[in-house]
Design a protein around this motif. Structure first.
Motif, PDB file in Angstrom:
ATOM      1  N   GLU A  74       1.003  -1.321  -0.024  1.00  0.00           N
ATOM      2  CA  GLU A  74      -0.110   0.136  -0.486  1.00  0.00           C
ATOM      3  C   GLU A  74       0.494   1.191   0.082  1.00  0.00           C
ATOM      4  N   GLU A  75       1.865   1.338   1.169  1.00  0.00           N
ATOM      5  CA  GLU A  75       2.669   2.539   0.789  1.00  0.00           C
ATOM      6  C   GLU A  75       3.923   2.821  -0.422  1.00  0.00           C
ATOM      7  N   GLN A  76       3.790   1.325  -0.783  1.00  0.00           N
ATOM      8  CA  GLN A  76       4.525   1.622  -2.842  1.00  0.00           C
ATOM      9  C   GLN A  76       3.513   1.739  -3.926  1.00  0.00           C
ATOM     10  N   LEU A  77       2.124   1.946  -3.850  1.00  0.00           N
ATOM     11  CA  LEU A  77       1.449   2.518  -4.211  1.00  0.00           C
ATOM     12  C   LEU A  77       1.095   3.881  -4.436  1.00  0.00           C
ATOM     13  N   VAL A  78       0.424   4.069  -2.742  1.00  0.00           N
ATOM     14  CA  VAL A  78       0.784   5.489  -2.654  1.00  0.00           C
ATOM     15  C   VAL A  78       1.905   6.358  -3.145  1.00  0.00           C
ATOM     16  N   SER A  79       2.907   6.318  -2.754  1.00  0.00           N
ATOM     17  CA  SER A  79       4.453   6.154  -3.663  1.00  0.00           C
ATOM     18  C   SER A  79       4.602   6.603  -5.005  1.00  0.00           C
ATOM     19  N   SER A  80       4.119   5.828  -5.677  1.00  0.00           N
ATOM     20  CA  SER A  80       3.593   5.214  -7.569  1.00  0.00           C
ATOM     21  C   SER A  80       3.234   6.094  -7.188  1.00  0.00           C
ATOM     22  N   ALA A  81       1.871   6.261  -7.011  1.00  0.00           N
ATOM     23  CA  ALA A  81       0.365   7.414  -7.641  1.00  0.00           C
ATOM     24  C   ALA A  81       1.121   8.777  -7.731  1.00  0.00           C
ATOM     25  N   ALA A  82       1.910   8.819  -6.367  1.00  0.00           N
ATOM     26  CA  ALA A  82       1.742  10.460  -6.098  1.00  0.00           C
ATOM     27  C   ALA A  82       3.095  10.512  -7.538  1.00  0.00           C
ATOM     28  N   GLN A  83       4.139   9.823  -7.420  1.00  0.00           N
ATOM     29  CA  GLN A  83       5.288  10.644  -8.850  1.00  0.00           C
ATOM     30  C   GLN A  83       4.822  10.370  -9.880  1.00  0.00           C
ATOM     31  N   ARG A  84       3.782   9.605  -9.725  1.00  0.00           N
ATOM     32  CA  ARG A  84       3.008   9.479 -11.624  1.00  0.00           C
ATOM     33  C   ARG A  84       2.820  10.392 -11.522  1.00  0.00           C
ATOM     34  N   SER A  85       1.410  10.751 -10.168  1.00  0.00           N
ATOM     35  CA  SER A  85       1.040  11.960 -10.743  1.00  0.00           C
ATOM     36  C   SER A  85       1.570  13.658 -11.069  1.00  0.00           C
ATOM     37  N   SER A  86       2.250  13.342 -10.722  1.00  0.00           N
ATOM     38  CA  SER A  86       3.449  14.704 -11.173  1.00  0.00           C
ATOM     39  C   SER A  86       4.019  14.937 -12.551  1.00  0.00           C
ATOM     40  N   TRP A  87       4.061  13.690 -13.075  1.00  0.00           N
ATOM     41  CA  TRP A  87       3.912  13.795 -14.939  1.00  0.00           C
ATOM     42  C   TRP A  87       1.990  13.843 -15.810  1.00  0.00           C
ATOM     43  N   MET A  88       2.050  12.748 -15.037  1.00  0.00           N
ATOM     44  CA  MET A  88       0.427  12.595 -15.352  1.00  0.00           C
ATOM     45  C   MET A  88      -0.869  13.896 -15.833  1.00  0.00           C
ATOM     46  N   ASP A  89      -0.114  14.692 -14.948  1.00  0.00           N
ATOM     47  CA  ASP A  89      -1.289  16.258 -14.450  1.00  0.00           C
ATOM     48  C   ASP A  89      -0.470  16.660 -15.905  1.00  0.00           C
ATOM     49  N   SER A  90       0.982  16.454 -16.518  1.00  0.00           N
ATOM     50  CA  SER A  90       1.387  17.127 -17.634  1.00  0.00           C
ATOM     51  C   SER A  90       0.949  16.441 -19.203  1.00  0.00           C
ATOM     52  N   ILE A  91       0.908  15.728 -18.785  1.00  0.00           N
ATOM     53  CA  ILE A  91       0.952  15.337 -20.012  1.00  0.00           C
ATOM     54  C   ILE A  91      -0.931  14.814 -19.795  1.00  0.00           C
ATOM     55  N   GLU A  92      -2.449  15.154 -19.045  1.00  0.00           N
ATOM     56  CA  GLU A  92      -3.448  15.511 -19.357  1.00  0.00           C
ATOM     57  C   GLU A  92      -3.687  16.813 -20.146  1.00  0.00           C
ATOM     58  N   THR A  93      -2.602  18.203 -19.874  1.00  0.00           N
ATOM     59  CA  THR A  93      -3.035  19.152 -19.920  1.00  0.00           C
ATOM     60  C   THR A  93      -2.242  19.787 -20.845  1.00  0.00           C
ATOM     61  N   LEU A  94      -1.356  19.118 -21.493  1.00  0.00           N
ATOM     62  CA  LEU A  94      -0.062  20.431 -22.394  1.00  0.00           C
ATOM     63  C   LEU A  94      -0.809  19.036 -23.391  1.00  0.00           C
ATOM     64  N   SER A  95      -0.858  19.800 -24.439  1.00  0.00           N
ATOM     65  CA  SER A  95      -1.380  19.589 -25.843  1.00  0.00           C
ATOM     66  C   SER A  95      -0.667  18.513 -26.815  1.00  0.00           C
ATOM     67  N   PHE A  96      -0.787  18.057 -28.154  1.00  0.00           N
ATOM     68  CA  PHE A  96      -0.055  16.652 -27.849  1.00  0.00           C
ATOM     69  C   PHE A  96       1.481  16.663 -28.802  1.00  0.00           C
ATOM     70  N   GLU A  97       1.854  18.645 -29.429  1.00  0.00           N
ATOM     71  CA  GLU A  97       3.065  18.748 -29.627  1.00  0.00           C
ATOM     72  C   GLU A  97       3.864  19.088 -28.690  1.00  0.00           C
ATOM     73  N   GLN A  98       3.340  19.770 -27.403  1.00  0.00           N
ATOM     74  CA  GLN A  98       4.001  19.781 -26.206  1.00  0.00           C
ATOM     75  C   GLN A  98       5.239  18.839 -25.727  1.00  0.00           C
ATOM     76  N   ILE A  99       4.579  18.113 -25.324  1.00  0.00           N
ATOM     77  CA  ILE A  99       4.650  16.734 -24.821  1.00  0.00           C
ATOM     78  C   ILE A  99       5.899  15.888 -25.552  1.00  0.00           C
ATOM     79  N   GLN A 100       5.536  16.640 -27.291  1.00  0.00           N
ATOM     80  CA  GLN A 100       6.859  15.505 -28.196  1.00  0.00           C
ATOM     81  C   GLN A 100       7.424  16.300 -27.830  1.00  0.00           C
TER      82      GLN A 100
END
Length: 293
Positions: A74-100
């Motif tokens: 559970e601790e590892q999942l919480v940690s992984s989710a926190a790390q993932r959210s930091s870059w997933m937020d960027s991927i969800e909000t940025l355009s394809f061109e900005q990500i590329q």
């Protein structure tokens, strides 16, 4: 008092047991084995006290070290989710061109995209994306509906011939099976299509059938594939002039396709994957072709 019997060769005592003339020596257990057994038992007893070990109905002994694998996961999942959210937020909000344009984000896309592709797409397209029989190769530049990232993402979202209300629909009629074309017309049209990607087939003995097939093609197939047979991505009609084939480009397979028709299927992923994961997969699939260029 019984007299000890000793083996005349080794000088060791015997146990008194004999099988078929062979007498058993009273050989002691090697010290190494005894030490190993003692250490093993000591380790087992220590483990019982230190680690979770014994079942007690609906629970178990916790151990002095309080090791809990459920808590650790559970601790590892919480940690992984926190790390993932930091870059997933960027991927969800940025355009394809900005990500590329962001090398760091694209590195994450390729890493996580490979995992997503293996879990969801590799069963049909292969783990390397090169396709297999009846499933398209995603690493070339031959696309039914278009190979830009936005179009790839849309195709993933709605699927092809799927139950999604916005699904892309494409079907090749069964020209022979439904009686639209007779047998000779099917074979002539197939010969013409085959000649488009096999120049060596246009020999004097085949040219008559090829020319007849071209007339059949213009009258029946050009509405989707175009008069130049280069396909139409708005309709999902493939280019018939290049060497890329989904169902096979040999003459007999083409005859089978013209006679029986084709209808591919790709499931819709909008209810199975998040919008962010679809973007990652679209970028990853797009990179499969661009990285090889």
């Amino acid at each position: 008092m019984a007299v000890e019997e000793r083996d005349p060769v080794s000088g060791r005592r015997t146990t008194g047991h004999e099988w078929n003339g062979i007498k058993e020596l009273d050989t002691p257990v090697p010290k190494g084995v005894l030490i190993f057994l003692i250490v093993t038992h000591i380790f087992a007893v220590l483990w019982w006290f230190l680690m979770p070990s014994w079942p007690l109905g609906d629970t178990y002994t916790k151990g002095l070290l309080d090791v809990n694998q459920h808590k650790t996961v559970e601790e590892q999942l919480v940690s992984s989710a926190a790390q993932r959210s930091s870059w997933m937020d960027s991927i969800e909000t940025l355009s394809f061109e900005q990500i590329q344009a962001d090398p760091e984000l694209m590195s994450i896309v390729k890493s996580s995209g490979h995992q997503l592709f293996g879990d969801n797409c590799a069963a049909c397209h292969g783990i390397d994306g090169k396709g297999r029989a009846n499933y398209p190769d995603l690493t070339d530049d031959d696309w039914l509906w278009g190979g830009d990232v936005e179009t790839i993402a849309e195709t993933m979202r709605v699927g092809i011939n799927s139950a999604h209300p916005e699904s892309r629909f494409a079907q090749m009629p069964s020209f022979g099976a439904d009686g639209i074309l007779n047998r000779e017309e099917v074979r002539s049209a197939s010969a013409y299509v085959y000649s488009l990607s096999h120049e060596d087939y246009s020999t004097p003995e085949n040219i008559g059938r090829i020319e007849a097939g071209k007339e059949v093609f213009i009258a029946n197939c050009a509405v989707c594939h175009g008069e130049n047979a280069r396909g139409n991505r708005d309709l999902g009609a493939p280019n018939l002039t290049d060497p890329y084939w989904i169902y096979g480009g040999d003459l007999q397979t083409i005859v089978n396709s013209v006679h029986g028709g084709r209808q591919g299927h790709m499931p819709t992923w909008d209810e199975r994957l998040t919008e962010g994961n679809i973007k990652i997969l679209a970028l990853y699939v797009h990179s499969l072709g661009t990285d090889e260029e």
